[in-house]
Design an enzyme around this catalytic site. Structure first.
Site, PDB file in Angstrom:
ATOM      1  N   ASN A 109       0.739  -0.881   0.173  1.00 23.94           N
ATOM      2  CA  ASN A 109      -0.176  -0.109  -0.280  1.00 23.94           C
ATOM      3  C   ASN A 109       0.932   1.797   0.116  1.00 23.94           C
ATOM      4  OD1 ASN A 109      -2.415  -1.470   0.329  1.00 23.94           O
ATOM      5  ND2 ASN A 109      -2.621  -0.865   2.423  1.00 23.94           N
ATOM      6  N   HIS A 155     -18.544  36.529 -29.957  1.00 27.59           N
ATOM      7  CA  HIS A 155     -19.855  35.815 -30.996  1.00 27.59           C
ATOM      8  C   HIS A 155     -19.447  34.641 -32.095  1.00 27.59           C
ATOM      9  CE1 HIS A 155     -22.077  38.084 -27.422  1.00 27.59           C
ATOM     10  NE2 HIS A 155     -21.049  38.394 -27.808  1.00 27.59           N
ATOM     11  N   SER A 276      -8.742  12.972 -48.760  1.00 26.14           N
ATOM     12  CA  SER A 276     -10.166  12.177 -48.887  1.00 26.14           C
ATOM     13  C   SER A 276     -10.305  10.893 -49.446  1.00 26.14           C
ATOM     14  CB  SER A 276     -11.617  12.838 -49.251  1.00 26.14           C
ATOM     15  OG  SER A 276     -11.663  12.339 -49.565  1.00 26.14           O
ATOM     16  N   LYS A 282     -10.122  17.338 -51.318  1.00 30.99           N
ATOM     17  CA  LYS A 282      -9.871  17.359 -49.899  1.00 30.99           C
ATOM     18  C   LYS A 282      -8.288  17.462 -48.735  1.00 30.99           C
ATOM     19  CE  LYS A 282     -12.919  17.627 -47.531  1.00 30.99           C
ATOM     20  NZ  LYS A 282     -13.861  16.820 -47.092  1.00 30.99           N
ATOM     21  N   GLU A 289      -8.684  17.427 -35.216  1.00 29.55           N
ATOM     22  CA  GLU A 289      -9.791  17.588 -35.192  1.00 29.55           C
ATOM     23  C   GLU A 289      -9.163  16.533 -34.295  1.00 29.55           C
ATOM     24  OE1 GLU A 289     -12.445  17.417 -39.283  1.00 29.55           O
ATOM     25  OE2 GLU A 289      -9.946  17.073 -39.297  1.00 29.55           O
ATOM     26  N   GLN A 321      -6.900   0.327  -7.467  1.00 25.78           N
ATOM     27  CA  GLN A 321      -5.370  -0.025  -8.147  1.00 25.78           C
ATOM     28  C   GLN A 321      -6.634   0.150  -9.294  1.00 25.78           C
ATOM     29  OE1 GLN A 321      -4.234  -4.221  -8.326  1.00 25.78           O
ATOM     30  NE2 GLN A 321      -5.570  -4.194  -9.667  1.00 25.78           N
ATOM     31  N   LYS A 324      -5.001   3.864 -11.978  1.00 29.39           N
ATOM     32  CA  LYS A 324      -3.618   4.189 -12.922  1.00 29.39           C
ATOM     33  C   LYS A 324      -3.464   4.131 -14.028  1.00 29.39           C
ATOM     34  CE  LYS A 324      -1.361   1.714  -9.671  1.00 29.39           C
ATOM     35  NZ  LYS A 324      -2.399   1.148  -9.212  1.00 29.39           N
TER      36      LYS A 324
HETATM   37  N1  ARG Z   1      -1.557  -3.318  -7.045  1.00 26.71           N
HETATM   38  C1  ARG Z   1      -1.996  -2.727  -6.300  1.00 26.71           C
HETATM   39  C2  ARG Z   1      -2.975  -1.229  -6.460  1.00 26.71           C
HETATM   40  O1  ARG Z   1      -2.235  -1.027  -8.008  1.00 26.71           O
HETATM   41  C3  ARG Z   1      -1.543  -2.853  -4.426  1.00 26.71           C
HETATM   42  C4  ARG Z   1      -1.935  -2.339  -4.236  1.00 26.71           C
HETATM   43  C5  ARG Z   1      -2.482  -3.691  -3.350  1.00 26.71           C
HETATM   44  N2  ARG Z   1      -2.546  -3.665  -2.418  1.00 26.71           N
HETATM   45  C6  ARG Z   1      -3.646  -4.971  -0.879  1.00 26.71           C
HETATM   46  N3  ARG Z   1      -3.472  -4.057  -0.738  1.00 26.71           N
HETATM   47  N4  ARG Z   1      -3.712  -5.694  -1.951  1.00 26.71           N
HETATM   48  O2  ARG Z   1      -2.873  -0.506  -5.760  1.00 26.71           O
END
Ligand code: ARG
Length: 459
Positions: A109, A155, A276, A282, A289, A321, A324
């Site tokens: 953690n 505008h 195009s 074009k 875009e 998790q 990410k």
């Molecule tokens: N892969 C986990 C995450 O991205 C890491 C931490 C996991 N901790 C646990 N107590 N399972 O958060």
């Protein structure tokens, strides 16, 4: 057998492994994970928590693993769940029992909190560098266009004349604020969480400051519960990135309009345009875009992260998790957009005469003729009214105000002399706006000067 397998009597189901595993997206933090572990283990040795020789061996092996990963010699395992346990598994496979000492006084953690902070610190610096490159192009271009007159809009209606340099420097201000916001977010990212353990710290006498120093953090976190459950810095970054995309998207929208035949203010370089498959004539502004479109996915990441965190009790929860992929996608998107947008901008051709004619055509000097009459003693409201009638007359006759004869002017006011032509020329309209922040050559030069000063100070 799992690293945490002790209390379990059977293996996890394959479905469970696949569902639970984050290695396919968190493996990109391998470098941060290893460098973080190396700092942790050195501190463990230094404080006498594990034998110094063990610490040395672990550290050395971690760097060997790093090299092997970089040379493509390592395959990560889904069954080892995430990058943290993959690296630890590799370590133990290489040096056996000694490797098992690495995780002393640490939890995944606080480890993941450390890794993501380190990863995002690096990415923030990279994105800052890209913004800086964009700002440099903007000031360079502005210097070429102090005298390139174009219509300014409100505008999306032609309003008053400005210069292209002035317009470019407006974006300079936006992207400058983006850098300042990243700098500010970086300050809160730059705090070291290791030592917080799973949630309640640890009984080992860790030297947290030593780890923070080795890893280049400015301070250590002050509450272990907060340290393992805080993702504010992820959300803050996502918010900064959303703002960058919003700015890029507005700019893209203008580029798209400008290269339409209706505006025809610029032409994009062939290297940054597409054709195009059916219409031979074009030339499409796909870069702009796509950038405009990709703003949506970055906002999406911000929304995902806010929603992800809103119901979580303290401290760590596995939901986290999910932070990410959201932030990685936002980071990747911004890193994809900034360089190509910058290249598109610096290679585009500016059609000065088209800009000029558009500024001439839209009665953009109407305010200045009103002001001219005010200087001749007519109250502004009356002169506004007179010029309004003059504009209506010109629309009917299909001419610009500066194409009217003096006799025609006199039908509206006998206060108008032949000096009116000079007073309402687009050049005068622009360059009399000498107020700081205005479009006159000297005002924009001052803003370019201050922009260059700012750029010199960025590190
Ligand atoms: N892969 C986990 C995450 O991205 C890491 C931490 C996991 N901790 C646990 N107590 N399972 O958060």
């Amino acid at each position: 057998m799992k690293l945490w397998g002790g209390r379990f009597s059977k293996n996890t189901d394959q479905l469970m492994d696949d569902f639970n595993s984050s290695i396919h997206f968190d493996s990109r933090m391998y470098r941060q994970d290893i460098i973080g572990s190396a700092a942790h283990v050195r501190m463990l040795g230094h404080c006498g928590i594990i034998p110094a020789a063990d610490a040395e061996l672990i550290r050395k092996t971690l760097f060997e693993i790093l090299e092997d990963i970089e040379n493509g010699k390592v395959e990560f395992e889904t069954s080892a769940e995430d990058i943290h346990m993959n690296i630890e598994t590799l370590l133990i496979a290489r040096i056996g029992d000694v490797g098992k000492r690495l995780h002393t006084g640490r939890s995944r953690n606080d480890q993941v909190a450390l890794d993501i902070r380190m990863y995002l610190k690096d990415e923030t610096q990279t994105i800052k560098g890209m913004l800086k490159a964009l700002l440099e192009i903007l000031v360079n271009m502005a210097e070429e266009h102090y005298e390139t007159i174009m219509p300014g809009y409100t505008h999306l209606q032609r309003a008053q004349p400005i210069t292209f340099a002035h317009h470019l420097m407006a974006y300079f201000q936006m992207f400058r604020r983006d850098i300042e916001r990243l700098d500010d977010a970086y300050k809160r990212m730059n705090i070291m969480p290791l030592g917080s353990g799973a949630l309640a710290g640890t009984t080992y006498p860790l030297d947290r400051e030593m780890v923070a120093k080795e890893l280049g953090f400015s301070a250590i976190t002050e509450n272990s519960l907060d340290a393992v459950s805080d993702r504010d810095f992820v959300i803050e970054l996502a918010s900064c990135l959303s703002m960058i995309m919003m700015h890029l998207s507005r700019f893209s929208e203008e580029i798209i309009l400008w290269c339409s035949s209706e505006f025809s203010f610029i032409e994009l370089d062939d290297a940054y345009s597409t054709g195009s498959s059916i219409m031979p004539q074009k030339k499409n502004p796909d870069v702009a875009e796509l950038v405009r479109g990709k703003a949506g996915r970055v906002y999406g990441s911000l929304m995902s992260l806010l929603t992800l965190m809103k119901g979580l009790p303290l401290a760590y929860n596995k939901d986290m998790q999910e932070d990410k992929e959201a932030i990685f996608n936002a980071v990747d998107t911004v890193k994809l957009c900034l360089p190509i947008f910058t290249r598109m901008l610096e290679t585009m051709r500016v059609k000065k005469s088209h800009m000029y004619n558009a500024a001439r055509g839209g009665f953009t000097n109407a305010t200045d003729i009103a002001d001219y009459l005010v200087k001749k003693g007519i109250p502004f409201r009356d002169s506004h009214e007179i010029i309004g009638r003059m504009v209506a007359y010109c629309i009917e006759k299909g001419k610009n105000i500066d194409e009217m004869s003096l006799d025609e002017f006199h039908t509206f006011s006998d206060k108008i002399d032949k000096d009116v032509y000079e007073a309402i020329s687009l050049e005068t309209c622009v360059n009399e706006r000498k107020v700081p922040g205005g479009p006159s050559i000297e005002s924009v030069k001052a803003s370019v000067r201050s922009g260059r000063e700012y750029l010199k100070g960025i590190q």
